[in-house]
Design a protein around this motif. Structure first.
Motif, PDB file in Angstrom:
ATOM      1  N   GLU A 988      13.166 -30.220   8.128  1.00  0.00           N
ATOM      2  CA  GLU A 988      13.587 -31.524   7.619  1.00  0.00           C
ATOM      3  C   GLU A 988      12.863 -32.655   8.338  1.00  0.00           C
ATOM      4  O   GLU A 988      12.532 -33.674   7.735  1.00  0.00           O
ATOM      5  CB  GLU A 988      15.110 -31.671   7.770  1.00  0.00           C
ATOM      6  N   ASP A 989      12.609 -32.478   9.633  1.00  0.00           N
ATOM      7  CA  ASP A 989      11.861 -33.502  10.382  1.00  0.00           C
ATOM      8  C   ASP A 989      10.484 -33.714   9.777  1.00  0.00           C
ATOM      9  O   ASP A 989      10.025 -34.854   9.606  1.00  0.00           O
ATOM     10  CB  ASP A 989      11.704 -33.086  11.852  1.00  0.00           C
ATOM     11  N   PHE A 990       9.814 -32.614   9.451  1.00  0.00           N
ATOM     12  CA  PHE A 990       8.462 -32.712   8.898  1.00  0.00           C
ATOM     13  C   PHE A 990       8.499 -33.308   7.487  1.00  0.00           C
ATOM     14  O   PHE A 990       7.616 -34.082   7.119  1.00  0.00           O
ATOM     15  CB  PHE A 990       7.786 -31.343   8.903  1.00  0.00           C
ATOM     16  N   ASN A 996       8.025 -40.845   5.381  1.00  0.00           N
ATOM     17  CA  ASN A 996       7.682 -42.042   6.150  1.00  0.00           C
ATOM     18  C   ASN A 996       6.181 -42.303   6.152  1.00  0.00           C
ATOM     19  O   ASN A 996       5.740 -43.444   6.236  1.00  0.00           O
ATOM     20  CB  ASN A 996       8.194 -41.916   7.584  1.00  0.00           C
ATOM     21  N   LEU A 997       5.400 -41.225   6.117  1.00  0.00           N
ATOM     22  CA  LEU A 997       3.947 -41.380   6.014  1.00  0.00           C
ATOM     23  C   LEU A 997       3.614 -42.111   4.719  1.00  0.00           C
ATOM     24  O   LEU A 997       2.793 -43.035   4.706  1.00  0.00           O
ATOM     25  CB  LEU A 997       3.286 -40.002   6.039  1.00  0.00           C
ATOM     26  N   ARG A 998       4.251 -41.689   3.656  1.00  0.00           N
ATOM     27  CA  ARG A 998       4.049 -42.343   2.360  1.00  0.00           C
ATOM     28  C   ARG A 998       4.448 -43.810   2.434  1.00  0.00           C
ATOM     29  O   ARG A 998       3.738 -44.685   1.945  1.00  0.00           O
ATOM     30  CB  ARG A 998       4.875 -41.612   1.296  1.00  0.00           C
ATOM     31  N   GLU A1487       8.691 -38.179  12.497  1.00  0.00           N
ATOM     32  CA  GLU A1487      10.140 -38.378  12.359  1.00  0.00           C
ATOM     33  C   GLU A1487      10.935 -37.262  13.026  1.00  0.00           C
ATOM     34  O   GLU A1487      11.781 -36.641  12.401  1.00  0.00           O
ATOM     35  CB  GLU A1487      10.505 -38.492  10.874  1.00  0.00           C
ATOM     36  N   HIS A1488      10.654 -36.951  14.262  1.00  0.00           N
ATOM     37  CA  HIS A1488      11.419 -35.911  14.936  1.00  0.00           C
ATOM     38  C   HIS A1488      12.702 -36.508  15.526  1.00  0.00           C
ATOM     39  O   HIS A1488      12.747 -37.670  15.909  1.00  0.00           O
ATOM     40  CB  HIS A1488      10.582 -35.249  16.035  1.00  0.00           C
ATOM     41  N   THR A1489      13.703 -35.666  15.574  1.00  0.00           N
ATOM     42  CA  THR A1489      15.004 -36.123  16.089  1.00  0.00           C
ATOM     43  C   THR A1489      15.104 -35.961  17.597  1.00  0.00           C
ATOM     44  O   THR A1489      15.976 -36.545  18.223  1.00  0.00           O
ATOM     45  CB  THR A1489      16.147 -35.342  15.425  1.00  0.00           C
ATOM     46  N   PRO A1547      19.910 -39.330  24.417  1.00  0.00           N
ATOM     47  CA  PRO A1547      20.271 -38.274  23.462  1.00  0.00           C
ATOM     48  C   PRO A1547      19.091 -37.731  22.660  1.00  0.00           C
ATOM     49  O   PRO A1547      19.174 -36.649  22.087  1.00  0.00           O
ATOM     50  CB  PRO A1547      21.280 -38.969  22.542  1.00  0.00           C
ATOM     51  N   ASP A1548      18.014 -38.493  22.599  1.00  0.00           N
ATOM     52  CA  ASP A1548      16.871 -38.048  21.803  1.00  0.00           C
ATOM     53  C   ASP A1548      15.843 -37.276  22.628  1.00  0.00           C
ATOM     54  O   ASP A1548      14.779 -36.925  22.134  1.00  0.00           O
ATOM     55  CB  ASP A1548      16.204 -39.247  21.114  1.00  0.00           C
ATOM     56  N   TRP A1549      16.158 -37.015  23.902  1.00  0.00           N
ATOM     57  CA  TRP A1549      15.230 -36.239  24.738  1.00  0.00           C
ATOM     58  C   TRP A1549      15.798 -34.843  25.003  1.00  0.00           C
ATOM     59  O   TRP A1549      16.975 -34.699  25.321  1.00  0.00           O
ATOM     60  CB  TRP A1549      14.965 -36.935  26.073  1.00  0.00           C
TER      61      TRP A1549
END
Length: 1608
Positions: A988-990, A996-998, A1487-1489, A1547-1549
């Protein structure tokens, strides 16, 4: 044909002859059927066993899983295999040898009266379809090796089937006494003496001394001896057929090779005084066939029996003579005289009995006459009574081993007397005979696995958990633990291999394969005997101290210490192997030791279980297991794909029995020892099933019971169970969980452990199939009626899931189905209890076997679906290592690291990177064409509708490319990516990253199109003015041409030029050409800044009003001022007591200075890059440029790390002034250049010389076709093609790099990190390290720039790239010129207009320059086109020649797409750095969590220091996150916070513990090399480094890097 409702009448006819004999009595008649001379060969052929007559069937054959296992008992399967499979599955119908086709034959009925009543004919027909069960058994035993025979006997014993003792002779082999197969049978019972204490006895059947009662038949007998025996041994409440008899299915068939078979069974008391038939164990022997035909067997029976029961209808003289001759061995005969119906005892019989009574001193009690008044039940009671009397009257007690000795004396062949068996027995005896005190023996002999191994285990876990760190720094404590571990290993390696272990080792090495198997079996037998002996004493002690908890705890420990089995000896070898990696102490055994893994791999292949986890130490000897399985991989030629099945459950719930029954394995179930840990066994998959099952082996893992009583008192028992469950669940494809609904509390404990394991696996991408098995469920309606129970179980699972998710601090997980696909109907099994009644005499419950078989069939079907990829040995080992490493850390989910996951993630990242570049490239090409088409549009077409059309087209192409990229990524994920299931959570991240790239590309393209339209409008206005001027000039030039031509006197060249210059000057004066007004970009930008910050405080606005120009900030650098920081917050920090006590002065200020300066420099660099990109386009300034720069600052200031700096509006203003101050001069210059290039007066003067050339040529009426063609090429095509190259060369450079051998460096952030770190290590430059750590983005850009310069150092390296661009566009031009619609143009003007239209998206051709070419051009179109085409090749070569000497620096300065920026995007990622050590994030998509890095570094390198001493911190965050230590910084408001819970602030690390103790050696080496340098750079004191850091070499640093980044 009968109708559906016709009654079915069955007639059962008992056929008796005149003498009243039954069918069984007439076996002699049945045997008169013609049988082949070589009976055994014929039978083996019929049973399809002939190939095993010499090369015996082995356990290996039986354990294999093949196609036939899908339908275990199919009609196609031969009788022996049916028997074996049923027997292994504990199916009580195993002795049924009826084939399915017989059933159909019976239904067809009898055709004639002879068929109905003809005994011989009927028996002939029967013999064609089925065989007597004992014949099948004897044939199978003849064709089985001794080890398979052991399994057969063991299973028959469990099924309560009588086992063969004397196997009849055949043509090649004498009568065999089967002692060896009995060695595997263990029996327990409760004698009368232990009834009150509820104690029991347990022993090997061979060693139990019991009275023997033998049963034989003399002559004919209407009474079934075997049937009577079954009744004698069966309790009153149930009946079981221990012996095959005529009344059971297939029992009526004639025996052939089993004639003379001596069978053995037993009776062991186990219930209460009233329920026991006999109060002490007895042995029962049953001779098949008539006594006279088997005199040798009878002789043995008379020598060993306490009594011989003789069944007969009558005795003849020859009978009593035979009996009398054997009386010297045993005069204790008992006669069961079965008189034919309505008959009296014959005189001959009476006389014979009287003679025997006299000669043998018998009395009337020795004779039982069954007449018509006496039924079978009374005979049974009589026999039972006689046996009970005999057991009380000092009978002859003998063990089977003693019987074997007697058989040997009588000339029988005893199977154990073979040389291999005896030699192996002797070897095993030499080792075990001296064992008296097991606990002491283990300390003295098994030294490697004793306290040292347990200390190593404890130390290794402490290395991961750091629980006892105290006040010592993390790395110092870790260093101490590493040193201690090395010392323990050194001590272990110095231990001498004890004499018994040497003998054990040499036996494994020197013995033949068969001897080795015998040896291991003997070792197990002897060790189990010793363990049982010790256990007996401890159980007695246990009962005496049942009220003292302390005493019971001590006895539990003794029981554990007294456990000694084969696994302990193999474990010792494993420890010896492990110790080799530290110091090889046994030089004389060195070479042989290296062969050890191969030897054990052979045992694993043969079906021996291998200890996976040492239950005593709770540790895994990883090196030993790795080498054994690696050797196994080599032996199978790498063809060792596996599916893994594991069973978990409470102790003593039948886990091992379940696996043994399902797969025919040999996990110990009744050894009298407490087995701990986990064991694994391999099951081969047959060739005919490999493809369907997708593997070559099934690996089965059996585990110790969870919640074991002996562990209950330990503090970490839950932790131990959790470790075990997590490990085996993680290794498994299928997990079977034995649970009990009866004990709700115990079930909840088990479920919590199991759910914990499943949750952990789900979070790392593994989803094993799970089955809950309820055993001991007897009701046939259990599954249907258990709906409530199943729902209750699911409620428990959901409850446990919530509980465990809370423990692991995971949100969004509330039900069991959140962590796995669980169906309460399909994945819940109800299986009957194993025993039907009270053991030890209870028969097997048929429902148990059926339930196990149903489960097995489901599991095989599940494996056939191939939902998960099978594991190879390397895969399995990787999982084992990584799971165990993670298990040793308390926080499993946040500490799991696995190279399979990492490799899969890297593969996905690389693929994403490739697809991302393809997407970008496609959109860049489209944008380039769009921008060129905008530049080629006329003024009237540059409307709002035009922009709307571009927006719509952009959206369409983006949607198309986005869909294409998603589909390609999904295809790769689903079809090509190995171990994709492990990284499912990242999919889902990819996919979000694609979205988001678009979005980003859409914004970029639309903004550029807007800018281009706005700029083009401005240019078109200017060009409109210029066009007017040019038209008037052309009129004047045309007029001058006419006047000059009309003159009678022809003008020479000089005169023409004078006339032209005069006309030009006069025209220019008359036109009054206006110049473009220059704008003051500086003031425009300053005003935009004032407007943007107008909502700020009055002081800000006042300061802005006092600024006269931005130019005064063009050379300014960032300076820290007090007004930049929130002084109230700063003062509050300084007023804290600990701050004053510590004597800290300006500590926060220093931290703020560094971070704010870093922020300012980063923004300045980013802003300047943006400015340079626009300057390179050579277009006019647009107000949007300034607004985007301001937005860049605003976005950064909103991020959390900047907010934590507590800055003020003055800081914001300062940043914006610095950025705009550096941008304004560059934008001013950009604007000035635009004005200069587009000023009408300058442009017209530039065209003057071109018009003069045309004027002269026309006047002189020269053939100017070639001239005009060359003019078109030079004036119009050359600049357009050069611009075309500049637009595409950057893209070609990126393509070239990404398709080169070195491409992986830029396809993955992880690979890039590896290359960079290796280069840094090689260069050994402190300045470079500082730059890498503190200004990572700048470092990366410089690194990329340096790479580009090195790669394209020689200008020739760019030639092919330019050629790839120029040649296609030249070819396109040629194709356009040759098009028919072009060739038919009326004049050159129309021709060129059409050409420009076709090149609308490719080239920007100057319309001004085109006017010069068109002016007064009357040359033929075809000729003009041919001449232009002729000059094209020359033009291409000229352009290539001009560019050949261009350096990479000059190329990078002019290309529109900057290669360094594109490569930077690929490797920089999100740009986030670890909050502690500043290592950059390596996540593979935007867009990684979660942010993560492969290797973390000492925090001092990231400027961390101790606030009270200013000493740089040497600890690693990857160590600290598993310790009890705390940290504080501006994010925590300078309050202490535990490292373990760092995610509460970050939390994101995801900071994972180091996968090995050497993983961080690279950064430890760098820190110790530059400790003083870093201290000076950071204005701190040098770190206090652990001593072992100073021993790390450059080579070790490099190796640690390779290890961490999985470089092979």
């Amino acid at each position: 044909m009968s109708s559906y409702n016709d009654p079915v009448i069955m007639v059962i006819v008992s056929v008796r002859n005149g003498g009243g004999e039954s069918c069984e009595c007439r076996c002699e008649d049945l045997r008169k059927i013609q049988l082949p001379a070589n009976l055994m060969d014929c039978l083996l052929s019929k049973l399809q066993l002939e190939e095993y007559q010499d090369s015996k069937l082995s356990l290996e054959h039986v354990m294999c899983i093949g196609k036939e296992n899908e339908n275990e008992y199919s009609a196609e399967t031969s009788l022996p295999w049916n028997f074996l499979r049923k027997l292994i599955a504990l199916d009580e119908t195993a002795r049924n040898t009826m084939k399915d086709d017989h059933e159909e034959a019976n239904i067809s009925g009898f055709s004639t009266e002879d068929d109905l009543f003809g005994t011989v004919k009927m028996s002939s027909r029967i013999s064609l379809n089925s065989l007597h069960p004992l014949d099948v058994l004897c044939a199978l035993l003849h064709c089985s090796d001794n080890f398979l025979q052991q399994v057969i006997f063991s299973k028959m014993s469990m099924c309560q089937f009588a086992v063969p003792l004397l196997l009849p002779a055949d043509e090649t082999k004498p009568c065999t006494f089967l002692l060896w197969p009995m060695r595997n049978i263990i029996k327990n019972w409760r004698p009368t003496s232990l009834l009150s204490s509820k104690g029991f006895r347990e022993n090997n059947l061979v060693n139990i001394s019991m009275p023997i009662f033998s049963f034989v038949r003399l002559g004919n007998c209407s009474l079934s001896k075997s049937k009577i025996l079954n009744s004698v041994l069966s309790p009153s409440y149930t009946h079981h057929d221990f012996f095959v008899h005529q009344g059971i299915e297939c029992g009526y068939h004639p025996r052939t090779i089993s004639e003379g078979l001596l069978e053995l069974f037993w009776y062991f008391p186990g219930g209460s005084q009233s329920s026991n038939i006999f109060h002490e164990p007895i042995t029962v022997m049953n001779l098949r066939g008539e006594l006279e035909s088997n005199k040798e067997q009878f002789r043995l029976l008379t020598k060993v029996s306490s009594a011989v029961f003789i069944f007969s209808e009558g005795l003849q003289e020859k009978h009593w003579r035979l009996l009398e001759s054997s009386a010297s061995d045993n005069p204790n005969y008992y006669f069961i005289i079965c008189l034919p119906e309505d008959k009296h005892c014959k005189e001959e019989t009476k006389n014979s009995l009287l003679k025997l009574m006299t000669s043998l001193n018998l009395n009337s009690k020795h004779i039982v006459v069954k007449d018509s008044k006496m039924n079978e039940a009374e005979i049974v009671k009589e026999i039972q009574s006689l046996i009970r009397s005999l057991t009380k009257a000092s009978p002859k007690f003998m063990t089977l081993e003693e019987v074997g000795d007697m058989a040997n004396e009588l000339g029988f062949f005893v199977d154990e007397n073979v040389e291999e068996c005896q030699r192996a027995k002797e070897q095993a005896k030499r080792i075990t005979s001296q064992i008296m005190d097991v606990s002491q023996y283990k300390k003295q002999t098994l030294t490697l696995q004793g306290d040292l191994w347990k200390k190593i285990t404890k130390n290794e876990k402490e290395l991961c958990r750091m629980r006892k760190q105290g006040d010592v720094s993390g790395e110092t404590y870790k260093s101490e633990l590493k040193g201690h571990n090395g010392e323990l290993r050194r001590q272990q390696s110095q231990q001498e291999l004890q004499e018994d272990m040497k003998r054990f080792l040499l036996a494994l090495i020197d013995l033949t394969h068969a001897e080795k198997l015998y040896f291991l079996k003997w070792m197990k037998i002897f060790l189990d005997d010793i363990a049982r002996s010790n256990l007996k004493e401890l159980q007695t002690e246990y009962l005496k101290n049942s009220t003292s908890m302390l005493a019971l705890k001590q006895i539990d420990q003794k029981m554990s210490d007294s456990s000694l089995g084969l696994e302990h000896f193999l474990r010792e070898l494993g420890q010896m192997h492990e110790a080799q990696f530290f110091k090889l102490n046994h030089k004389d055994l060195g070479q042989k030791l290296s062969d050890l893994p191969g030897l054990v791999a052979d045992l694993l292949l043969y079906g021996f279980p291998l200890e996976l986890m040492d239950g005593d130490a709770s540790n895994i000897p990883l090196q030993w297991i790795t080498d054994v399985l690696t050797s196994l991989d080599k032996k199978t030629g790498g063809q060792c794909r596996m599916r893994v099945i594991t069973v978990l459950g409470v102790q003593s719930t039948g886990k091992s029995t379940l696996l043994n029954t399902m797969f025919g394995l040999q996990f110990p179930v009744a050894s009298g020892r407490c087995t701990r840990g986990a064991f694994m066994t391999l099951i081969k998959v047959k060739e005919n099933f490999k493809e369907e099952l997708g593997c070559e082996f099934i690996l089965v893992i059996d585990t110790e019971g969870l919640k074991a009583p002996e562990l209950a008192s330990l503090v970490d028992s839950y932790e131990h169970d959790n470790e075990l469950a997590t490990l085996v669940v993680g290794l498994s494809d299928i997990t079977i969980i034995n649970i009990s609904m009866e004990n709700s509390s115990e079930m909840k404990d088990i479920l919590q452990i199991v759910v914990h394991a499943f949750l952990r696996m789900t979070k790392i991408g593994k989803k094993p199939n799970c089955h809950f098995v309820h055993q001991n469920v007897s009701d046939v309606s259990a599954h249907t009626m258990g709906i409530r129970d199943r729902k209750k179980l699911l409620e428990h699972l959901n409850e446990m899931t919530k509980c465990v998710a809370k423990m692991e601090k995971l949100e969004g997980i509330t039900t069991f189905n959140d962590i796995m696909d669980y169906n309460i109907n399909e994945h819940t099994w109800y299986i009957s209890g194993l025993w039907y009644g009270i053991p030890p005499m209870a028969p097997i419950n048929t429902g148990y076997s059926e339930g196990i078989l149903s489960l097995k069939k489901y599991l095989i079907e599940f494996l056939k679906r191939k939902l998960q990829k099978p594991q190879t040995i390397p895969d399995f080992l990787e999982w084992l290592k990584s799971l165990w490493n993670a298990v040793k850390h308390e926080k499993f989910i946040f500490s799991f690291r696995n190279s399979l996951i990492a490799d899969a993630y890297d593969q996905l990242s690389v693929k994403y990177s490739q697809l991302e570049w393809s997407f970008r490239k496609e959109m860049y090409n489209w944008m380039t064409e769009a921008l060129i088409s905008i530049k080629n549009e006329r003024m009237e077409n540059l409307t709002t509708e035009t922009l709307t059309d571009f927006i719509q087209s952009t959206s369409e192409i983006l949607s198309k490319e986005e869909k294409k990229m998603r589909n390609l990524l999904d295809t790769f994920f689903d079809s090509e990516l190995e171990n994709a299931h492990l990284i499912e959570k990242y999919r889902e991240d990819f996919l979000k990253s694609i979205k988001n790239l678009r979005k980003g590309l859409n914004e970029e393209i639309i903004n550029k199109c807007k800018e281009a339209i706005h700029i083009q409008k401005t240019k078109r206005k200017i060009e409109g003015l210029k066009d007017g001027y040019i038209s008037k000039i052309e009129e004047k030039v045309t007029s001058l041409l006419s006047s000059c031509k009309d003159r009678t006197l022809k003008l020479d060249i000089e005169e023409l030029e004078v006339e032209f210059h005069a006309m030009w000057d006069d025209t220019m004066r008359g036109l009054q050409v206006k110049s473009i007004t220059k704008q003051d970009i500086d003031q425009i930008m300053l005003q935009q800044l004032r407007v943007e910050m107008s909502h700020k405080s009055g002081a800000i606005n006042e300061k802005l009003l006092n600024i006269k120009t931005l130019f005064e900030f063009s050379d300014a650098t960032y300076e820290v001022r007090d007004e930049h920081i929130d002084l109230k917050w700063y003062k509050k920090c300084q007023d804290k007591i600990w701050y004053k006590v510590a004597g800290l002065k300006d500590f926060y200020k220093q931290d703020y200075i560094f971070k704010s300066k870093q922020l300012a420099e980063s923004l300045a660099e980013k802003g300047l890059s943006y400015v340079d990109q626009h300057v390179k386009m050579n277009e006019n300034y647009h107000e949007m440029f300034c607004l985007e720069l301001l937005e860049m600052v605003n976005e950064r200031l909103q991020q959390k790390d900047v907010k934590n700096l507590h800055t003020t509006d003055h800081f914001e203003l300062n940043l914006k002034l610095l950025l705009l101050g550096k941008a304004a001069p560059k934008f001013q210059k950009l604007h000035d250049n635009f004005v200069k290039l587009n000023d009408p007066h300058i442009c017209l003067e530039t065209l003057k010389s071109e018009y003069l050339s045309v004027f002269k040529a026309v006047f002189q009426e020269k053939d100017e076709c070639k001239t005009r063609a060359k003019l078109f090429c030079e004036l119009c095509l050359r600049p357009a093609i050069v611009q075309y190259v500049n637009h595409r060369l950057g893209q070609e450079i990126v393509n070239d790099i990404l398709n080169s051998e070195d491409n992986m460096k830029y396809m993955s952030r992880t690979f890039f990190q590896l290359r960079v770190l290796c280069k840094l290590l090689e260069d050994h430059s402190f300045d470079q390290y500082v730059k890498y750590i503190n200004n990572y983005e700048r470092f990366v850009k410089d690194c990329i720039l340096e790479f580009l310069k090195e790669k394209y150092e020689d200008p020739k390296d760019l030639r092919s790239l330019r050629s790839n661009i120029i040649l296609p566009i030249l070819q396109k031009l040629r194709e356009i010129f040759q098009k028919s619609q072009i060739q038919v143009s009326t004049d050159v003007s129309e021709f060129l207009r059409k050409v420009c239209k076709m090149l609308h998206k490719d080239l920007v051709i100057s319309q001004e320059d085109l006017k010069v070419v068109i002016f007064q051009n009357s040359v033929p179109v075809t000729q003009f086109a041919a001449d232009v085409e002729f000059f094209l090749s020359e033009l291409g070569e000229d352009i290539m020649l001009e560019m050949r000497l261009s350096t990479i620096e000059s190329v990078l300065a002019i290309v529109i797409l900057k290669p360094e920026e594109e490569l930077f995007k690929k490797v920089i990622g999100c740009g986030k750095q670890c909050p502690f050590c500043k290592v950059p994030c390596e996540a593979g998509c935007a867009e990684h969590t979660e942010h993560f890095a492969t290797v973390h570094r000492p925090q001092g390198l990231g400027r961390y220091r101790y606030v009270d001493t200013n000493v740089l911190c040497s600890s690693l965050c990857s160590t600290d996150v598993v310790t009890e230590t705390s940290f504080r910084n501006s994010d925590t408001d300078w309050k202490f916070h535990p490292y373990k819970y760092y995610r509460e602030f970050y939390p994101d690390w995801m900071i994972q513990p180091d996968p090995s103790i050497t993983a961080s050696d690279y950064w430890k080496f760098i820190f110790k090399e530059f400790n003083g340098h870093f201290a000076k750079e950071y204005n701190a004191k040098p770190a206090s480094l652990p001593k072992d850091w100073y021993g790390i070499t450059k080579g070790q640093a490099l190796e640690s890097l390779k290890e961490s980044f999985r470089v092979k």
